[in-house]
Design an enzyme around this catalytic site. Structure first.
Site: not given
Ligand code: ADP
Ligand code: ASP
Ligand code: MG
Length: 820
Positions: A505, A580, A610, A614, A679, A683, A798
């Site tokens: 969607a 988030k 976060v 990673l 932002d 986090k 990214g």
């Protein structure tokens, strides 16, 4: 020496049109060298149904002739197609012409009378088989075979039922043998009916041609019976519903009986009795692909599988009798059965609660009213005196059954069956053990039969790990994720991971697959077939497709959606969130989500909240679970600010650094979203909560990179100009820091239970001092990791790394079926 005898039955699906007749004739011709063949035919596909509708419509006073004409038109089109091939059809054509007028008269008579005696009904319905069998003889003769047509006067009947008779196989044996001309290679008979002593037609029940074939095979002592259809054989479930159902190489008579009794349309249950009684092996094969071996139905399956197949039967009603007055009374079940038997209603299943307080039985929905009335009469006295409550009737139910001879020797099959059904969100109303102890049946709502069947099939027949994905948000990250699925497809299969995208969607449209979405063209399909959606549509997917433990992947930034996670978890979905917003909403909701995941045995994963891909959250959770304690955390959590502060370090003024980061695509469309620090605050809140701090967003102290009240108000196009007013002061701070051997970094910090996000001076030789160019770093000092901290660094933003992180989470949601 006379040849061996073979009986072949061709069903309606093998006789749909010219191609079907030709394919069937080709199959017959493969056997004429080795066998003397007796062929029994159904009507042309759809003809019996149309004749039946014609009758029922006429009874109601409607235009039955319309349906009659449709039936005849279907038959005539095969004759015409044959004529075009140069095939003469004297028998078929003559029968058709003769019947057309007779049938029209009969249907008109029914309309006038407003009723149709069973005797007339039988005569009308039997014409479908009368026609197809004659036409086949024409075709075989044309092809140069010595084919003989026989009427069913050689099939004397054992009872007087006009619509559901039995063949007297002993009496039929000499008649059939007599009729079989030694010179003929093929004898063709119409299926579905026999003739009584007066020569009248009596039907053998719906789908009766299977029974005709089986009874003939028993009568003539054929070594083999073949049922030719439009499918490769007996499937582990209805292939129209379960796309990856398997074609079984063999089933036992008992297994076949259970599967067909409860709905598998492969061979009629009635046909199995003469086959089993005479131990005649029966092959179920594909007319359109005769090279396939098909399924062998025989006495003892060589390989005893625990579970052989799953079937489902629709249009069932369940009827419940309950009341204190039933307790301890002898003979209630017998009275129920007698009452229904006297009305010729067959009971599909019956169960009695152990307290004897209630009895539930299932009948076909068509019999529901009659059954209820019969029971009301039978239990009139009990009802009058309040010994039983009202008779409860539930219409529109379905029976789903699991069949396998091996199951009586194993424990846990029923548990696994019920778990699979409930995992698909389906409620089980009644459970019963099948008559031969090789089946377990459950009654569910009609609309739940499909999801229940699919879920059970996955549970018992799939040996891979299942990941069913519903992707919400298919922009940068979502789109990249779909690309990664495609690139990894082969490797996933190698590792027995069955990853299927079931729905995609964007904010406007939702595309739900019938089965799986083809990732080669998802954009086009979404645009063309997607529909406006609400959360209800998403919730409905699980049931619609019978998914056991599907996962919603939230690649949106939608706060409203994030606030629905609890509901989604409660509806049996796992959640993998790149979004988030859920984890940074109020702390109560934060807890609620975790509770919902736990009580539903579902996963809620958000590694990419976060530092993108990673593996920080997972690492942190691992440490906390193993008893470690966080002392301090410090990190650079924003790729854009990492880039901007690196440029400041090189002596570039703030306004230009921001412009450059924008140009390189490192910032949000409006860089103030990064420069406000919010932002990073989000986090940091997620990290803080992860280590047990019960904080809200407001509890985090924040120093924005730039004072938001000044440049916060200018138009976006003037932003870089406005930032110039700050260039000097920032450059001065950079220079001061540099003089002390430090650099400026935008740091998120947890210390002494407090959280702060601010510009800090950091020694160049410390972990954070080296982080720039868009890299993230997360430094944790814990009880175990001190004085040297654990450091995780790498790109934290990214599409590619974020999608990879989401992918990783997905692989952690896996649900493994137990081995069958
Ligand atoms: P015919 O009259 O030609 O014998 P049917 O009308 O009985 O054919 O229908 C055959 C259909 O039954 C098949 O096309 C298939 O889709 C369906 N079917 C349902 N359950 C099963 C099953 N377990 N195995 C094979 N086919 C099944
Ligand atoms: N034509 C009949 C029916 O549809 C019999 C058969 O096909 O077996 O019930
Ligand atoms: Mg049929």
């Amino acid at each position: 020496m006379s040849k061996k005898l073979l009986v072949q039955k061709f069903g309606g699906t093998s006789l749909a049109d010219l191609a079907g007749f030709e394919a069937s004739a080709a199959v017959i011709s493969r056997y004429t060298d080795e066998y003397q063949v007796v062929v029994v035919l159904s009507a042309v596909k759809g003809v019996t149904d149309l004749l039946l509708t014609a009758i029922d419509t006429a009874v109601e006073g409607g235009n039955g002739a319309e349906y009659l004409e449709q039936a005849i038109a279907g038959e005539r089109s095969v004759v015409q197609d044959l004529a075009e091939q140069g095939v003469e059809t004297p028998l078929g054509s003559a029968f058709l012409e003769e019947q057309q007028a007779v049938l029209a008269r009969r249907v008109e008579g029914i309309r006038l009378l407003g009723q149709c005696p069973d005797k007339t009904r039988a005569r009308i319905l039997a014409t479908g088989e009368g026609f197809s069998s004659r036409l086949m003889v024409d075709l075989l003769n044309h092809r140069g075979f010595r084919a003989q047509w026989s009427d069913t006067d050689v099939l004397p009947l054992a009872n007087e039922d006009w619509l559901d008779s039995l063949i007297d196989t002993e009496a039929a044996a000499p008649l059939l043998k007599d009729r079989l001309e030694p010179a003929s290679q093929v004898m063709v008979l119409p299926g579905f009916y026999g003739r009584n002593a007066n020569g009248d037609i009596q039907l053998l029940g719906r789908n009766g041609t299977d029974y005709s074939a089986a009874a003939i095979a028993a009568a003539i002592g054929a070594g083999l019976c073949q049922i030719w259809k439009d499918v490769d054989g007996f499937f582990s479930a209805d292939p129209r519903i379960v796309t990856n159902a398997r074609c079984l190489d063999e089933v036992s008579y008992d297994e076949a009986m259970e599967l067909t009794y409860f709905g598998a349309k492969v061979i009629s249950a009635k046909a199995l009795t003469p086959l089993a009684a005479n131990n005649i092996p029966c092959e179920v094969r594909n007319t359109y692909d005769p090279s396939k071996p098909g399924t062998l139905v025989h006495a003892r399956a060589r390989r005893a599988l625990v579970v052989r197949g799953i079937s489902h039967l629709h249009d069932v009603s369940s009827i419940t009798l309950q009341g204190g007055g039933l307790r301890g009374r002898v003979g209630i079940a017998r009275r129920v059965m007698d009452a229904l038997a006297s009305e010729s209603i067959s009971i599909l299943l019956i169960v009695q609660s152990s307290s004897e307080y209630s009895i539930t039985l299932c009948v076909r929905q068509a019999d529901e009213r009659k059954a209820r009335r019969a029971l009301e009469e039978e239990f009139h006295f009990e009802r009058l005196h309040g010994l039983i409550e009202e008779i409860g009737v539930q219409s529109d139910r379905a029976v789903v059954s699991l069949v396998g001879e091996g199951m009586k020797h194993y424990r846990g099959i029923a548990a696994k069956f019920l778990t699979a059904i409930s995992s698909a969100g389906v409620n089980v109303e009644v459970i019963a053990q099948g008559s031969t102890e090789c089946a377990i049946a459950v009654v569910v709502r009609g609309e739940d039969a499909q999801p229940a069947t699919r879920a059970c099939h996955t549970a018992f027949f799939s040996h891979s790990t299942h990941i069913d994905v519903i992707l919400l948000g298919c922009g940068n990250v979502g789109g990249e994720l779909l690309d990664q699925f495609q690139r990894q497809a082969e490797s996933l299969i190698e590792h027995h991971v069955d990853l299927r995208v079931r729905a995609i969607a964007n904010s406007r449209k939702l595309l739900v697959a019938d089965d799986v979405i083809d990732l080669d063209c998802w954009q086009e399909t979404l645009a063309a077939e997607g529909k406006a959606w609400s959360l209800e549509d998403v919730i409905a997917i699980r049931k619609k497709l019978g998914l056991l433990s599907p996962t919603i992947v939230d690649c949106t930034t939608d706060e409203k959606l994030a606030l629905e996670y609890v509901r989604l978890l409660d509806n049996g979905f796992n959640i993998v969130a790149a979004n988030k917003k859920a984890n940074t909403s109020g702390y109560d909701y934060y807890r609620d989500m975790r509770d919902a995941a736990a009580r539903n045995f579902r996963k809620f994963l958000y590694e990419t909240n976060v530092a993108a891909g990673l593996p920080f959250i997972d690492t942190l959770q691992g440490l906390m679970r193993s008893g470690d304690e966080l002392r301090t955390f410090e990190g650079i959590l924003s790729g854009s600010l990492s880039m901007i502060f690196g440029l400041l370090e090189d002596g570039i003024p703030l306004s230009q650094a921001v412009a450059k980061a924008m140009e390189l695509g490192y910032t949000e469309p409006d860089p103030r979203d990064d420069l406000s620090g919010m932002d990073v605050v989000r986090k940091l809140l997620i990290i803080a909560r992860e280590v047990g701090l019960q904080l809200e967003l407001e509890d985090i102290e924040v120093e924005p990179v730039i004072p938001m009240d000044e440049v916060g108000l200018v138009d976006r196009s003037e932003l870089i100009g406005a930032l110039q007013s700050l260039d000097e002061s920032i450059s001065e701070r950079v220079a001061e820091a540099s003089a002390a051997g430090n650099v400026l970094r935008y740091v998120a910090r947890v210390e002494d239970g407090k959280c702060r996000v601010s510009i800090e001076e950091v020694p160049q030789n410390k972990p954070l001092g080296a982080i720039r160019d868009g890299e993230n770093a997360l430094v944790i000092h814990t009880h175990y990791y001190q004085p040297i901290p654990m450091v995780l660094r790498g790109y934290g933003a990214g599409a590619a790394v974020t999608a990879a992180g989401v992918f990783g989470d997905l692989l952690r949601t896996v649900w493994r079926p137990l081995d069958n």
